[in-house]
Motif scaffolding. Structure first.
Motif, PDB file in Angstrom:
ATOM      1  N   GLY A   1     103.760   2.025 -47.293  1.00  0.00           N
ATOM      2  CA  GLY A   1     103.337   1.658 -48.637  1.00  0.00           C
ATOM      3  C   GLY A   1     102.114   0.766 -48.635  1.00  0.00           C
ATOM      4  O   GLY A   1     101.216   0.920 -49.472  1.00  0.00           O
TER       5      GLY A   1
ATOM      6  N   ASN B   1     106.830   1.567 -53.573  1.00  0.00           N
ATOM      7  CA  ASN B   1     105.698   2.253 -52.945  1.00  0.00           C
ATOM      8  C   ASN B   1     105.836   2.303 -51.434  1.00  0.00           C
ATOM      9  O   ASN B   1     104.852   2.519 -50.720  1.00  0.00           O
ATOM     10  CB  ASN B   1     104.394   1.541 -53.325  1.00  0.00           C
ATOM     11  CG  ASN B   1     104.092   1.671 -54.808  1.00  0.00           C
ATOM     12  OD1 ASN B   1     104.193   2.762 -55.366  1.00  0.00           O
ATOM     13  ND2 ASN B   1     103.748   0.566 -55.451  1.00  0.00           N
TER      14      ASN B   1
ATOM     15  N   GLY C   1     104.909   6.585 -55.166  1.00  0.00           N
ATOM     16  CA  GLY C   1     106.088   5.745 -55.325  1.00  0.00           C
ATOM     17  C   GLY C   1     107.351   6.513 -55.659  1.00  0.00           C
ATOM     18  O   GLY C   1     107.359   7.722 -55.863  1.00  0.00           O
TER      19      GLY C   1
END
Length: 670
Positions: free
Chosen positions: A538, A636, A642
């Motif tokens: 992420g 995320n 996400g």
């Protein structure tokens, strides 16, 4: 067997300063402190004065003519025992040295020094430290299977020792222990008992013991030597046990073996049993009344720490526990009313961080010290966004549950893989990843690098393309050659991902490659470290180029390393909930309260939701004045785009009247 004569006389009544127990204790504490000897279970809620109750119980027994030598005080830290006995000394004048008081391991060692020969343990035994125990176990394994540690997915000596240790402390078979706690090693379960037995035999032959032996041999002594068992039971007429909910099966068995007279005061809180992963057995406190008939249960529920509104929410958590699987309790406040806790919906981790930083300024303006504010989380990776933002804004913070995110060994390892693939002239990154191979040291890594560099120049090829050629492979340590093709293939795969995909894809490939397998054997807490690594996906998803990812990490590390925080400094505290147990703060922010994050996904899948709920209760009761419960609606971690999240089931099961709900406006007002 000769036993020492006890010349310890109780101090004369006149020697005791007058203690007005009723005046110095509340009604609940007084009832427990002055209870008739027998099996006593004192359920002490969070912030209710548990330590005070234990301390005054010792003083009360002394005031009733009980000898110091007849009291056994068992705690989980020497610090706790010393503080209690120091306070007893202040109250009564009785020197701490006249008690048997301390940790289970410390008192086990004391018992074995005196009576260990009864179970075949000579008095001159020595104790292995952790590194020595790991080395002895490694030698044992290699004697029977020289190839075991060459497989990077197999547990290294340290994690292997943790597996055996957990089995011993829980008194479960190794197979059951592996299945429950170390699923990545299930296929090895049948081989481990032989290693454990060989390790035990080596210790016996060398007249050495490890940390766990101090408990196992003590229990053997009590069970297998009737004379010694009877002596301990008759000598220690009163057993006091602190944090009873944290005892493992081995510790509980020791208490029961000494306390056959049932004069045991067990002080704890079933709602704060949160350490099953290191052996604590919830059933110990739940079945105490069954094992000790006639148990009188005392509730100490007046909380001196938190506002009534925070305690109302904590009681709401307790009310959600399944019926019959806990002791009923309700915390009562000693403080005046204040505002309700806040439940805050944020878009993602970054918005959580923005909210906290803005509220921090308000708290500071109101006179709250930064060091009296804490951010709590279920797992270390959940604080990544907050650490990034705090670093950017120059706000000092201290991680009480470990090192900062990018300073963790496994994070630095994976980043080194990315650094080296991005820039093959980065010899520091090369050295870090190369020494992970079996029997490859710093000099060996340098020789391999020099050979590859010469070969690449000779053939006019890319550095990575020549790593698995015969000329370079010949410089690799013999024990590492089997791993070498997989190691170099992983580097090539990362490079391919960097050329054709996004940075977050390259991170995914790095995790799934050679290092991901290495992680399984390198760390006992493989699952939590893997979660940390996945959070890098992420992070990398925020950037279009790997150079930006690596530059940002380097800048953040530079900023944080230049601001080493003194533990006593005025800095924001960041900590896992486990590490926060026993602590308190004026204001608490609990982040990541989304299902799958708290409770963790793997806890839900393993059916361990009740311990997660108890952990939530512990987190909430750390707050004195102000409590914010934050949950993101988007994760995320898996990269751009996400994943949608729902609020934690622990929030949804609360009565909405227990908190005020806040939604952060996109302009970050609230």
């Amino acid at each position: 067997m000769d036993f020492p004569t006890d010349h310890d006389r109780p101090p004369a009544a006149a020697a005791f300063p007058a203690i007005d127990f009723k005046a110095q204790l509340n009604a609940e504490q007084f009832a427990a402190v002055t209870a008739e000897p027998g099996p006593l279970l004192v359920l002490a809620g969070a912030g209710s004065g548990k330590t005070r109750t234990l301390t005054y119980r010792v003083a009360y027994l002394l005031s009733q003519g009980v000898k110091p030598s007849e009291i056994l005080l068992l705690t989980f830290t020497n610090k706790a025992a010393k503080e209690m006995l120091h306070r007893v000394h202040e109250l009564t004048g009785v020197e701490p040295g006249r008690f048997w008081g301390g940790t289970f391991h410390g008192l086990g060692h004391r018992a074995l020094r005196i009576y260990g020969e009864a179970v075949g343990l000579p008095r001159n035994f020595t104790i292995l430290d952790a590194d020595e125990a790991d080395s002895l176990l490694r030698d044992t394994v290699e004697e029977t299977d020289k190839t075991f540690f060459k497989d990077k997915t197999h547990p290294r000596p340290g994690p292997l020792h943790e597996m055996i240790s957990l089995s011993r402390n829980t008194q479960l078979t190794l197979a059951a222990t592996v299945e429950k706690n170390f699923a990545q090693h299930t296929e090895l379960a049948a081989r481990l008992p032989g290693f454990a037995q060989g390790y035990a035999d080596r210790k016996r032959a060398q007249n050495v013991v490890d940390y766990d032996d101090l408990l196992e041999f003590w229990l053997d002594l009590l069970r297998k030597s009737p004379e010694v068992g009877a002596y301990f039971s008759s000598r220690f007429r009163h057993l006091l046990v602190d944090e009873y909910q944290d005892t493992n099966t081995l510790q509980s068995s020791i208490i029961d073996a000494i306390g056959t007279h049932h004069r045991i005061m067990a002080v704890g809180d079933d709602a704060q049993c949160i350490y099953s992963w290191r052996g604590a057995n919830f059933e110990n406190i739940m079945t105490f009344p069954e094992r000790h008939p006639g148990t009188v249960i005392h509730h100490i529920a007046t909380n001196y720490r938190s506002t009534p509104q925070i305690l109302n929410l904590a009681n709401g958590i307790l009310a959600a526990q399944p019926k019959g699987r806990h002791f009923d309790k309700e915390l009562r406040a000693a403080r005046a009313n204040s505002h309700k806790p806040y439940v805050v919906q944020a878009m993602d981790g970054r918005e959580q961080a923005d909210f906290i930083i803005k509220r921090l300024q308000g708290l500071l303006d109101e006179g709250c010290a930064l060091s009296d504010i804490a951010v709590l989380y279920r797992a270390h990776f959940q604080a990544l966004d907050l650490q990034l933002e705090l670093s950017r804004q120059g706000i000092p913070y201290q991680i009480t549950s470990g090192v900062k995110f990018f300073e963790q060994a496994h994070i630095r390892d994976l980043v080194a893989f990315l650094r080296f693939v991005f820039n093959p002239t980065d010899t520091m990154a090369w050295q870090r990843i190369c020494v992970l191979l079996p029997k490859v040291g710093e000099k060996g890594a340098q020789k391999i690098y020099a050979a590859a560099l010469d070969h690449a120049k000779l053939l006019r090829k890319n550095f990575l393309d020549v790593l698995d050629t015969d000329d370079v492979r010949s410089k690799v340590a013999k024990d590492a050659r089997e791993e070498w093709p997989k190691f170099t293939a992983s580097l090539t795969q990362i490079a391919d991902a960097l050329r054709t995909l996004k940075p977050f894809n390259a991170v995914e490939v790095a995790i799934e490659g050679w290092y991901g397998d290495y992680l399984k054997g390198a760390y006992a807490n493989y699952s939590s470290r893997l979660d940390d690594l996945k959070s890098l996906i992420g992070f990398a998803g925020r950037f279009e180029d790997m150079q930006d990812v690596l530059a940002q990490i380097a800048l953040l590390n530079s900023e944080t390393s230049d601001r080493r925080v003194d533990p006593e400094a005025d800095a924001l505290r960041l900590t896992t909930v486990h590490q926060a147990k026993g602590l308190e703060y004026a204001a608490v922010f609990l982040i990541g309260l989304a299902d799958g994050m708290f409770p963790l996904r793997r806890a839900i899948e393993a059916g361990d939701v009740e311990e997660e709920r108890r952990l939530f209760y512990v987190a909430v009761t750390r707050a004195r004045d102000e409590l914010h419960l934050l949950y993101p609606t988007v994760s995320n971690r898996a990269g751009p785009g996400g994943m949608m999240l729902t609020p934690s089931r622990f929030i949804l099961e609360l009565d909405t009247g227990l908190y005020d709900a806040l939604k952060i406006k996109r302009n970050y007002g609230w």
